[in-house]
Motif scaffolding. Structure first.
Motif, PDB file in Angstrom:
ATOM      1  N   ALA A  56      35.048  52.282  44.917  1.00 46.72           N
ATOM      2  CA  ALA A  56      35.554  51.260  45.838  1.00 46.72           C
ATOM      3  C   ALA A  56      34.399  50.589  46.571  1.00 46.72           C
ATOM      4  O   ALA A  56      33.344  51.176  46.789  1.00 46.72           O
ATOM      5  N   ASP A  57      34.629  49.357  46.940  1.00 41.36           N
ATOM      6  CA  ASP A  57      33.618  48.599  47.677  1.00 41.36           C
ATOM      7  C   ASP A  57      33.462  49.203  49.069  1.00 41.36           C
ATOM      8  O   ASP A  57      34.447  49.503  49.739  1.00 41.36           O
ATOM      9  N   ARG A  98      31.972  41.355  52.672  1.00 41.75           N
ATOM     10  CA  ARG A  98      31.540  40.978  51.322  1.00 41.75           C
ATOM     11  C   ARG A  98      31.427  39.454  51.222  1.00 41.75           C
ATOM     12  O   ARG A  98      30.469  38.926  50.678  1.00 41.75           O
ATOM     13  N   PRO A 122      29.371  44.316  37.928  1.00 41.51           N
ATOM     14  CA  PRO A 122      30.036  44.921  39.081  1.00 41.51           C
ATOM     15  C   PRO A 122      31.147  45.877  38.621  1.00 41.51           C
ATOM     16  O   PRO A 122      31.788  45.650  37.594  1.00 41.51           O
ATOM     17  N   THR A 168      33.946  46.599  40.332  1.00 38.16           N
ATOM     18  CA  THR A 168      35.287  46.146  40.710  1.00 38.16           C
ATOM     19  C   THR A 168      35.518  44.722  40.227  1.00 38.16           C
ATOM     20  O   THR A 168      34.573  43.939  40.081  1.00 38.16           O
ATOM     21  N   ASN A 169      36.766  44.401  39.959  1.00 36.15           N
ATOM     22  CA  ASN A 169      37.178  43.063  39.559  1.00 36.15           C
ATOM     23  C   ASN A 169      36.402  42.573  38.332  1.00 36.15           C
ATOM     24  O   ASN A 169      35.958  41.426  38.263  1.00 36.15           O
TER      25      ASN A 169
END
Length: 149
Positions: A2-3, A10, A80, A82-83
């Motif tokens: 998780a970020d 962000r 990255p 995530t996403n």
């Protein structure tokens, strides 16, 4: 994973990323100036608005960040966590846009050179740039000789 930053944090970090006058670009420009080359920056009338244009040598230089422009095999071009779908699409668009701009420039007779951020960091850009400039000078002299005949 998780970020660790909130969406607002962000967003704030990402909004500070610049597209021009970056540190690698400034380093390349400084090297060129120290070595007696004169140039224009961010030429709006050329495809892709090259970071540096040496009109005398008909050379357009792009100083690309390894992360944003996906330098193949570079450790700075990490994906990255995530996403991923969004980032894969975004990076693919960046790469195809870069390639299209280079093709347009070369089709109109320009020499192009891409200098990567990691090459600026480790200093290998200088040798590569000097070699490319000497090739451009040789081509320019050959063209001038052909016109004189």
């Amino acid at each position: 994973m998780a970020d660790v930053l909130t969406p607002a944090q962000r967003h704030d970090c990402m909004s500070r990323i610049r597209g021009r006058n970056t540190k690698p670009e400034m380093t390349v420009r400084s090297w060129l100036h120290r070595n007696g080359y004169r140039f224009r920056i961010h030429q709006p009338d050329l495809p892709g608005k090259p970071d540096i244009v040496l009109k005398k040598y008909h050379l357009a230089i792009f100083v690309n960040g390894c992360y944003w422009h996906r330098h193949p095999g570079c450790r700075y071009a990490a994906m990255p966590a995530t996403n991923r779908e969004f980032w894969m699409k975004k990076f693919a668009q960046n790469v195809s846009r870069d390639q299209a701009c280079i093709e347009k420039l070369e089709a109109s007779g320009w020499n192009t050179l891409v200098i990567w951020e990691c090459q600026v960091r480790d200093g290998t850009f200088a040798e590569r740039l000097a070699g490319h400039l000497s090739n451009c000078k040789t081509e320019q002299q050959a063209a001038a000789g052909a016109r004189d005949v």
